[in-house]
Write an enzyme that holds these catalytic residues in place. Structure first.
Site, PDB file in Angstrom:
ATOM      1  N   LYS A   1     -38.730 -43.551  94.470  1.00 10.95           N
ATOM      2  CA  LYS A   1     -37.708 -44.137  93.592  1.00 10.95           C
ATOM      3  C   LYS A   1     -37.953 -43.839  92.111  1.00 10.95           C
ATOM      4  O   LYS A   1     -37.013 -43.751  91.332  1.00 10.95           O
ATOM      5  CB  LYS A   1     -37.608 -45.639  93.822  1.00 10.95           C
ATOM      6  CG  LYS A   1     -36.967 -45.967  95.158  1.00 10.95           C
ATOM      7  CD  LYS A   1     -36.353 -47.339  95.170  1.00 10.95           C
ATOM      8  CE  LYS A   1     -35.518 -47.547  96.415  1.00 10.95           C
ATOM      9  NZ  LYS A   1     -36.348 -47.694  97.639  1.00 10.95           N
TER      10      LYS A   1
ATOM     11  N   GLU B   1     -29.888 -53.007  89.908  1.00 14.36           N
ATOM     12  CA  GLU B   1     -29.844 -53.960  91.009  1.00 14.36           C
ATOM     13  C   GLU B   1     -31.042 -53.663  91.894  1.00 14.36           C
ATOM     14  O   GLU B   1     -31.539 -52.546  91.927  1.00 14.36           O
ATOM     15  CB  GLU B   1     -28.552 -53.807  91.815  1.00 14.36           C
ATOM     16  CG  GLU B   1     -28.592 -52.720  92.909  1.00 14.36           C
ATOM     17  CD  GLU B   1     -28.734 -51.294  92.402  1.00 14.36           C
ATOM     18  OE1 GLU B   1     -28.301 -51.023  91.259  1.00 14.36           O
ATOM     19  OE2 GLU B   1     -29.291 -50.437  93.136  1.00 14.36           O
TER      20      GLU B   1
ATOM     21  N   SER C   1     -41.516 -41.384 102.546  1.00 12.80           N
ATOM     22  CA  SER C   1     -40.899 -41.838 101.290  1.00 12.80           C
ATOM     23  C   SER C   1     -41.748 -42.814 100.482  1.00 12.80           C
ATOM     24  O   SER C   1     -41.623 -42.868  99.261  1.00 12.80           O
ATOM     25  CB  SER C   1     -39.541 -42.464 101.595  1.00 12.80           C
ATOM     26  OG  SER C   1     -39.658 -43.487 102.566  1.00 12.80           O
TER      27      SER C   1
HETATM   28  C1  LIG Z   1     -35.836 -47.774  98.883  1.00 10.67           C
HETATM   29  C2  LIG Z   1     -36.614 -47.036  99.871  1.00 10.67           C
HETATM   30  C3  LIG Z   1     -36.010 -46.272 100.896  1.00 10.67           C
HETATM   31  C4  LIG Z   1     -34.529 -46.256 101.125  1.00 10.67           C
HETATM   32  O1  LIG Z   1     -33.755 -45.768 100.065  1.00 10.67           O
HETATM   33  P1  LIG Z   1     -33.105 -44.320 100.114  1.00 10.67           P
HETATM   34  O2  LIG Z   1     -32.204 -44.304  98.925  1.00 10.67           O
HETATM   35  O3  LIG Z   1     -32.363 -44.208 101.399  1.00 10.67           O
HETATM   36  O4  LIG Z   1     -34.198 -43.335 100.026  1.00 10.67           O
HETATM   37  C5  LIG Z   1     -36.818 -45.539 101.743  1.00 10.67           C
HETATM   38  N1  LIG Z   1     -38.163 -45.564 101.630  1.00 10.67           N
HETATM   39  C6  LIG Z   1     -38.782 -46.292 100.669  1.00 10.67           C
HETATM   40  C7  LIG Z   1     -40.271 -46.264 100.613  1.00 10.67           C
HETATM   41  C8  LIG Z   1     -38.044 -47.043  99.760  1.00 10.67           C
HETATM   42  O5  LIG Z   1     -38.667 -47.762  98.817  1.00 10.67           O
END
Ligand SMILES: *Cc1c(COP(=O)(O)O)cnc(C)c1O
Length: 390
Positions: A87, A109, A375
């Site tokens: 993010k 948000e 992610s």
């Molecule tokens: C917020 C988040 C997501 C989901 O958000 P996307 O916009 O779909 O990437 C996925 N993995 C992690 C670790 C997150 O913090």
């Protein structure tokens, strides 16, 4: 295919916004691409990605997963970014952009608080005022992230309307932006919202697939994997992981939705599997709604995937057949999270654990190169993991 045409990915996207929001969205639309392409912007953004965020993130070959699934499996380690997920790539990019637009005040948000923390971090770094809207239910259940945001100097505003969760926080942020059109930039946290947000956020996250190409060239002697797989909440980490592969037909693109308790259980966040076409938060997409257009509350064990819609790029990849979207239940995700932790010593975010769990649904050939976008890290999910099987 990556770029929307007049804000649309096929029939999805656009900017379905109240007239009072036009000035803000138009200013952004007119200037975002040229600012992002400026050399001075790129120099500064790339320097911070390297020295502050810690990029490039490693592309790690997992021997254990490769042996188990009989393919060459790599993990793209977005969990190693500063603040623990992808993010920050977007939050930092948008905050630098806001500075160049002359904005002094940043709003955002947040649901689980991850995007709020990333935005508050970028604002602390650049000395900008930061206001984060968060449903009061989420404020109560995500206390550590609320404390982090406060320590970073942000103001967290609990939202008491509706179901007091993410979609209500989003509505409140939009209201703030309408009331403060001149000095405020709204940092949206995923590839959602009115055009140009989905495209802009995808651009900032596209560094992920850009790095994957270079890293595969160095490790495998070719830039293209056979599969690239990512979980999809709004879809920003997936958009970043897919971006530079969408126009490469040999690369199979797989998105993973959160099935929650099961796609047909009524407690799910699988917006493509269960959704119908409609408008949410200023864009056309597939979303979970009743026959008269009321949003159905999503459910997923992972707060980051708990969104009733999906970014327009992904809705288009799905309907056009370019992407395949599978789903994984809470149970399967938790098990995959434990498995990676025990076998590799990497504790994945519950969101990323969904991506790992989908491996069991796919049949590979031994030479296939598979890239999993990991992610984020799972420290934030420790309690959920440990209490799950009690
Ligand atoms: C917020 C988040 C997501 C989901 O958000 P996307 O916009 O779909 O990437 C996925 N993995 C992690 C670790 C997150 O913090």
């Amino acid at each position: 295919m990556n770029k929307p045409i007049q804000g649309f990915y096929g029939e999805f996207g656009g900017a379905f916004i109240p007239e009072m929001l036009y000035p803000n969205v138009e200013e952004l639309e007119a200037r975002y691409e040229s600012i992002i392409q400026e050399k001075s912007f790129q120099d500064e953004y790339q320097r911070l990605l390297r020295d502050y965020v810690g990029r490039p993130t490693p592309l790690y070959f997992s021997e254990k997963l490769s042996a188990k699934h009989k393919a060459k499996i790599y993990l793209k380690r977005e969990d190693l970014n500063h603040t623990g997920a992808h993010k920050i790539n977007n939050a930092l990019g948008q905050v630098l952009l806001a500075e160049r637009l002359g904005k002094k005040r940043i709003i955002a948000e947040t649901g689980a608080g991850q995007h709020g923390v990333a935005t508050a971090t970028a604002c602390a770094l650049r000395g900008l005022e930061c206001i984060v809207y968060m449903g009061s239910v989420d404020v109560a259940r995500q206390a550590p992230n609320v404390q982090r945001m406060k320590m970073l100097g942000a103001t967290v505003v609990p939202v008491e309307s509706g179901s007091k969760t993410l979609k209500d926080a989003t509505n409140e942020a939009i209201r703030d932006w309408i009331n403060n059109p001149v000095d405020t930039h709204y940092v949206i946290g995923s590839v959602v919202g009115p055009h140009p947000f989905p495209d802009m956020v995808a651009m900032f996250q596209s560094v992920i697939s850009e790095e994957i190409r270079h890293q595969l060239q160095a490790k495998e002697g070719k830039e293209l994997p056979d599969y690239v797989i990512a979980c999809v909440g709004g879809g920003s980490n997936a958009a970043g992981a897919f971006y530079h592969f969408i126009n490469e037909p040999s690369v199979k693109i797989i998105g993973v939705e959160a099935a929650g308790l099961g796609v047909h259980s009524g407690k799910t966040a699988a917006s493509l599997a269960k959704g119908t076409q409609g408008i949410i938060h200023g864009f056309m997409t597939k979303l979970m709604q009743t026959s008269d257009g009321q949003i159905v509350e999503p459910h997923s064990i992972s707060a980051g995937l708990d969104y009733p819609g999906i970014g327009p790029l992904h809705a288009h990849l799905f309907t056009s057949g370019r992407g395949v979207f599978l789903s994984v239940t809470d149970d399967e995700a938790v098990r995959a999270g434990f498995e990676l932790t025990k076998s590799e010593g990497i504790l994945p975010a519950l969101e990323s654990a969904h991506t790992l769990a989908v491996l069991s649904q796919l049949a590979f050939s031994p030479t296939d190169i598979v890239v999993i976008n990991l992610s984020g890290r799972g420290d934030k999910d420790l309690t959920t993991y440990l209490q799950y099987f009690e």
